[in-house]
Design an enzyme around this catalytic site. Structure first.
Site, short mmCIF file in Angstrom:
data_model
loop_
_atom_site.label_atom_id
_atom_site.label_comp_id
_atom_site.label_asym_id
_atom_site.label_seq_id
_atom_site.Cartn_x
_atom_site.Cartn_y
_atom_site.Cartn_z
N HIS A 181 40.87 43.55 42.49
CA HIS A 181 39.60 42.85 42.25
C HIS A 181 39.30 42.57 40.78
O HIS A 181 38.36 41.84 40.48
CB HIS A 181 38.45 43.61 42.91
CG HIS A 181 38.55 43.57 44.40
ND1 HIS A 181 39.36 44.44 45.10
CD2 HIS A 181 38.00 42.74 45.31
CE1 HIS A 181 39.28 44.15 46.39
NE2 HIS A 181 38.46 43.13 46.55
N GLY A 212 45.35 36.07 46.41
CA GLY A 212 45.61 34.67 46.76
C GLY A 212 45.70 34.42 48.26
O GLY A 212 45.96 33.29 48.68
N ARG A 213 45.56 35.52 49.04
CA ARG A 213 45.71 35.41 50.49
C ARG A 213 47.02 34.75 50.86
O ARG A 213 48.06 35.16 50.37
CB ARG A 213 44.52 34.65 51.09
CG ARG A 213 43.33 35.55 51.29
CD ARG A 213 42.77 35.46 52.72
NE ARG A 213 41.88 36.56 52.95
CZ ARG A 213 40.55 36.50 52.91
NH1 ARG A 213 39.93 35.36 52.67
NH2 ARG A 213 39.84 37.58 53.14
N GLU A 257 36.71 28.92 52.84
CA GLU A 257 36.93 28.33 54.17
C GLU A 257 36.00 28.91 55.25
O GLU A 257 35.57 28.18 56.13
CB GLU A 257 38.40 28.46 54.60
CG GLU A 257 38.89 29.88 54.65
CD GLU A 257 40.17 30.03 55.47
OE1 GLU A 257 40.94 30.93 55.15
OE2 GLU A 257 40.37 29.27 56.44
N GLU A 274 50.09 38.65 47.07
CA GLU A 274 49.82 39.65 48.13
C GLU A 274 50.26 39.18 49.52
O GLU A 274 50.59 39.99 50.38
CB GLU A 274 48.34 40.02 48.15
CG GLU A 274 47.43 38.82 48.46
CD GLU A 274 45.95 39.14 48.49
OE1 GLU A 274 45.57 40.31 48.29
OE2 GLU A 274 45.16 38.21 48.72
N ILE A 295 38.88 32.11 44.25
CA ILE A 295 39.95 32.34 43.26
C ILE A 295 41.29 31.89 43.82
O ILE A 295 42.22 31.63 43.08
CB ILE A 295 40.04 33.82 42.80
CG1 ILE A 295 40.39 34.75 43.96
CG2 ILE A 295 38.77 34.26 42.10
CD1 ILE A 295 40.91 36.11 43.50
N ASP A 296 41.39 31.80 45.17
CA ASP A 296 42.69 31.51 45.80
C ASP A 296 43.13 30.05 45.64
O ASP A 296 44.30 29.74 45.81
CB ASP A 296 42.63 31.84 47.30
CG ASP A 296 42.23 33.28 47.56
OD1 ASP A 296 42.44 34.12 46.67
OD2 ASP A 296 41.71 33.58 48.66
N ARG A 341 58.26 49.70 37.92
CA ARG A 341 56.86 50.11 38.10
C ARG A 341 56.09 48.96 38.74
O ARG A 341 56.46 47.80 38.60
CB ARG A 341 56.20 50.44 36.76
CG ARG A 341 56.78 51.64 36.07
CD ARG A 341 56.28 52.94 36.70
NE ARG A 341 56.59 54.09 35.88
CZ ARG A 341 57.72 54.78 35.94
NH1 ARG A 341 58.68 54.42 36.76
NH2 ARG A 341 57.91 55.83 35.15
N GLY A 349 34.05 36.18 49.52
CA GLY A 349 34.36 36.94 48.29
C GLY A 349 33.72 36.26 47.09
O GLY A 349 33.71 35.04 47.01
O1 F6P Z 1 39.64 35.16 49.03
C1 F6P Z 1 39.50 35.84 47.83
C2 F6P Z 1 40.16 37.18 47.90
O2 F6P Z 1 39.99 37.82 46.65
C3 F6P Z 1 41.64 37.15 48.30
O3 F6P Z 1 42.48 36.76 47.25
C4 F6P Z 1 41.82 38.58 48.77
O4 F6P Z 1 42.88 38.69 49.70
C5 F6P Z 1 40.51 38.89 49.43
O5 F6P Z 1 39.55 38.00 48.88
C6 F6P Z 1 40.04 40.30 49.21
O6 F6P Z 1 38.88 40.48 49.93
P1 F6P Z 1 37.91 41.70 49.75
O7 F6P Z 1 37.10 41.48 48.52
O8 F6P Z 1 37.07 41.69 50.98
O9 F6P Z 1 38.75 42.94 49.62
#
Ligand code: F6P
Length: 341
Positions: free
Chosen positions: A271, A169-170, A102, A221, A125-126, A265, A10
């Site tokens: 993104h 943030g995975r 990673e 998330e 970003i995570d 809400r 990403g």
């Molecule tokens: O690893 C960065 C990240 O933005 C995560 O926070 C998110 O879960 C994932 O990538 C989203 O991936 P994609 O851009 O493939 O939808």
């Protein structure tokens, strides 16, 4: 030397500052740099551009990556690693700078073990990579989320609403925790601690009793209920075996509204968190990482990754970056908790 550089996984703000730093240092010392396009895909397909002073001019404030990126995994392609090795030989590449998270760095480590001269630069970003205190991209994402929380505060307060903010943030809650503290969230839910929805609702109700008739709940998330699975947008996996997370915000929002009776809400930031111009912190960190990556190449310290330790830029074995997920420091979460409710 002929140096190849690539950005994988990403995108995130700050990637261009690393590319710029490597190219500037290399050119100053009469070396050549080429940029592979779309991560490992670029080496597999010999898709690259020459990086001269002109091509990197003006890229420092730009988000994303001028090289493009992808989640291509050479180990999932037939003869992928051999193709990469052959192409590097044909292009007379002396060393590669792999900028990634990673997955990209995991591939870099394997290719290093197979004989390629690689150094790694951690990005995401995570902020979930071990062996570095921070990755660039994280600070920008946190600032974006903080600004969104500030904006949600005014509308939440005007309408007496509960606002649930789902952030990326995975499987680590760094963005949620930092942005939640910075934005004054009334509750923060992270993957490291299973969700106790009764406690969340109680906390919101207590706020109401105190006269605070709105609340901001930040949810990562990857946050999960005890004994339940993560929420995914679809069941598909990418080439590194990752699901697409998302959806927990909606679930939480419905439950809170049902249980408390307060209008709720949800805002899913998605993104937005990865886009736009990097903060000064990320530009400086990316620049320092890029300069250090070039120095590692000069010193032939391959199989290493640049890292931030305190205020110093150091280098660590590439494998340390991916060995285990860096999850939120629970002492930090304790600080966030002081402000819940
Ligand atoms: O690893 C960065 C990240 O933005 C995560 O926070 C998110 O879960 C994932 O990538 C989203 O991936 P994609 O851009 O493939 O939808």
């Amino acid at each position: 030397m002929n140096i190849g550089i690539l950005t994988g996984g990403g995108d995130c703000p700050g990637l261009n500052s690393v590319i710029r730093a490597v190219v500037r240092k290399a050119i100053q010392e009469n070396h050549k740099v080429i940029g592979f396009r779309y991560g490992w895909k670029g080496i597999l397909e010999k898709d690259f551009i020459n990086l001269d002073l002109f091509s990197i001019s003006g890229i420092l404030p730009k988000g994303g990556t001028i090289l493009g990126t992808s989640r291509t995994n050479p180990y999932k392609k037939e003869n992928g690693p051999d193709i990469i090795k052959n192409n590097c030989k044909e292009l007379a590449i002396d060393a590669i700078v792999a900028i990634g998270g990673e997955d990209t760095l995991g591939v870099a480590q394997k290719l290093y073990q197979e004989g390629l001269n690689i150094v790694g630069v951690p990005k995401t970003i995570d902020n979930d990579l071990s062996a570095t205190d921070f990755t660039f991209g994280f600070d920008t994402a946190v600032n974006i989320v903080m600004e969104c929380i500030d904006r949600l505060h005014t509308t939440a307060e005007s309408h007496n609403r509960i606002m649930v903010v789902e952030v990326m943030g995975r499987h680590a809650g760094w963005i949620a925790t930092y942005a939640g503290i910075a934005g004054g969230a009334d509750y923060i839910l992270i993957p490291e601690i299973p969700i106790d929805i009764e406690e969340v609702c109680l906390s919101i109700q207590q706020r109401h009793k105190m006269g605070k008739k709105f609340s901001i709940i930040v949810v990562a998330e990857g946050a999960i209920f005890k004994d339940k699975d993560i929420y995914v947008q679809d069941k598909g996996l990418d080439e590194f075996g990752h699901v697409r997370l998302g959806g927990i915000g909606n679930i939480i929002s419905k439950i809170i509204e049902e249980k408390t009776g307060f209008e709720t809400r949800v805002t899913v930031l998605g993104h937005i968190q990865r886009g736009g111009s990097p903060t000064a912190f990320d530009r400086v960190l990316g620049t320092r990482f890029g300069v250090k990556a070039f120095e590692l190449i000069k010193e032939k310290k391959f199989g290493r990754m640049v890292a931030l330790k305190g205020i110093e830029i150091i280098d660590v074995p590439l494998k340390d970056a991916t060995e285990k997920l860096k999850t939120v420091d629970l002492k930090l979460y304790e600080i966030a908790k002081i402000f819940f409710g």
